[in-house]
Structures are given as C-alpha cells and as structure tokens.
Design a protein around this motif. Structure first.
Motif, PDB file in Angstrom:
ATOM      1  N   ILE A 136       0.791  -1.086  -0.075  1.00 48.87           N
ATOM      2  CA  ILE A 136      -0.019  -0.109  -0.190  1.00 48.87           C
ATOM      3  C   ILE A 136       0.820   1.231   0.050  1.00 48.87           C
ATOM      4  CG2 ILE A 136      -1.539   1.476   1.337  1.00 48.87           C
ATOM      5  CD1 ILE A 136      -2.868  -1.223   2.375  1.00 48.87           C
ATOM      6  N   TRP A 162      -6.585  -2.967   0.133  1.00 51.32           N
ATOM      7  CA  TRP A 162      -7.216  -2.150   1.297  1.00 51.32           C
ATOM      8  C   TRP A 162      -8.147  -3.238   1.839  1.00 51.32           C
ATOM      9  CZ3 TRP A 162      -5.804   0.919   4.514  1.00 51.32           C
ATOM     10  CH2 TRP A 162      -5.055   2.177   4.328  1.00 51.32           C
ATOM     11  N   PHE A 219      -6.171   5.635   5.775  1.00 49.68           N
ATOM     12  CA  PHE A 219      -7.358   5.166   4.958  1.00 49.68           C
ATOM     13  C   PHE A 219      -8.315   6.243   4.277  1.00 49.68           C
ATOM     14  CE2 PHE A 219     -11.583   3.544   4.431  1.00 49.68           C
ATOM     15  CZ  PHE A 219     -11.502   2.456   3.588  1.00 49.68           C
TER      16      PHE A 219
END
Length: 254
Positions: free
Chosen positions: A55, A73, A96
C-alpha cells in the motif's frame, strides 16, 4: 492453508517491475487475497508487513491498478473485523480516509457517467464495479471506527464529489453515497462545520430531490438531517452553557 497461500499471493503482489504482465499478476494476487473474507482469521505475521509495504509503495509510486489497490485495502480492512489492533495501521499509518477520499475524487472524474446507449447504461464499467467495492469498505470503516478524525472530512468530500457526478446518471451509486454521509453525522465528535465545508449537507438535499428515490435512501436522508439538527442543538446548548459559565466566573471575580 492460509500459512501457505497468503505469503505466496503477497510475494506475487510485491513484485515491482514495471510491465503489464507483472501488473496483471499483482492484480490477480490481490484480488484473490481480497476474497479471504472478514470472518477468516489470519495471523498478522503472515501478511501485515507485506500488505503495508504494498500500500505504501503504491501511495508513492502509483504502480497498481485501481482494482488491485482497492483489493489490497479490502484484504487489510477485512482483517480488522477479527483483529481491532490494526486500527493504528489503517487510520494513522496508511491514512485510509485520506487515500479513499483521493480515490473517490479520481473516480468522480474518470467514470463515464453520461452513457448514451441503453446497452451501455445496463452494463457496469470496471470503474463502477471498483467504486462499489470501495463503498463497501467505507461502510465497514465508518462503522468500525468510533472516533471522528480530521482526515475523515476528506473521505466525506470524496463521497460528495461522486454523489454529484452520479446524479441523474447512476441511481445505484447515487443511493450508495447517502449512507456514508448519514453515518458520518452519527459520530459523536463530528463537527457540523466539516459537513458544511465538504458539501455533505447540499449533497443530501440534492439527493432527496431526485425523482427515483427508494424508501431506504429517503430514510437515510431524513436521518441525516435529523442528526445534523440534533448536533446543532447540542452546539447551541454548549455555547449557552459556556456563556453562563463565563458570566458566573465574572460575578465571582467582581
């Protein structure tokens, strides 16, 4: 099986060569990982460092497809259902809310919202499918994270942009936009100013005026305004109590 499958899939997804073949392999590996559902416990040592690296590398280099990034995710946030110690990594380290807000802003621009032919309108594009997957993650994220943080306003802003882009063009996505906005108002420490700044209040009002509005979405709209009204009443009461406190303090000093 997980101790064998998860590391192998992550190894494939970690490859950083810039080629369509490697990108496709990474997408397929992450898509497979995202199918390991939220009720399936996986030991942190099998995945955490690698999925964080995947990520973070994408956040810096943008090397993954939209589907692959969403899948990475999804795998991580699904683990949060059975392991809430991941809150720090998801919210503070990987950001996030900020990242998904950016993704939604991009989707609002890149999706072909105005389809002209009837067969085009009935067929979902790949971007629309990924967008719907993001909304599932937003739903889970807002329900599992009790505290409202500053970055969450960016997430709400992204939802608002998609809502406006989809209006009159995609009823399903338009409807899906309302619930996270309603959910945001239910956070105890949400600021009404954030909702105004992000355009959430205008977006829900516009949503209520759509000709095709199902009962569930209408309920979410009404609940949104009911909660905003309650928040404003609480703010007014707090301000009044603060003024009374200051007045009492002045009397004591005098």
């Amino acid at each position: 099986m997980d101790s064998i499958i998860v590391p192998c899939l992550l190894k494939a997804a970690l490859r950083k060569e810039e080629s369509k073949e490697v990108q496709k392999e990474a997408e397929m590996a992450l898509l497979a990982l995202s199918s390991i559902r939220e009720n399936k416990f996986v030991e942190q040592e099998l995945y955490l460092n690698d999925i964080i690296e995947i990520i973070e590398y994408h956040q810096e280099h943008r090397n993954l497809t939209r589907l692959a990034y969403q899948s990475a995710w999804q795998f991580l946030t699904d683990r949060f259902f059975v392991d809430n110690s991941l809150d720090g990594e998801i919210v503070s380290e990987l950001h996030f809310a900020r990242e998904v807000g950016k993704e939604l802003e991009e989707f609002a621009k890149c999706v072909d919202w105005k389809k002209e032919k009837e067969e085009e309108m009935e067929k979902e594009t790949k971007e629309e499918l990924v967008l719907m997957r993001w909304f599932n993650e937003i739903f889970n994220f807002l329900n599992l994270n009790a505290l409202w943080k500053e970055e969450f306003a960016g997430l709400v802003g992204g939802v608002v942009q998609v809502s406006r882009a989809a209006k009159g063009n995609n009823e399903e996505i338009s409807n899906r936009c309302i619930y996270p906005l309603r959910n945001a108002t239910e956070k105890r420490d949400v600021k009404v100013e954030d909702l105004l700044k992000s355009g959430a209040i205008d977006a829900v009002l516009e949503g209520m005026q759509r000709p095709k509005l199902n009962d569930e979405t209408l309920f979410d709209c009404l609940q949104f305004f009911s909660t905003v009204s309650m928040r404003l009443e609480e703010k007014k009461r707090d301000e009044r109590e603060e003024e009374e406190r200051k007045a009492t303090k002045r009397k004591i000093v005098l």
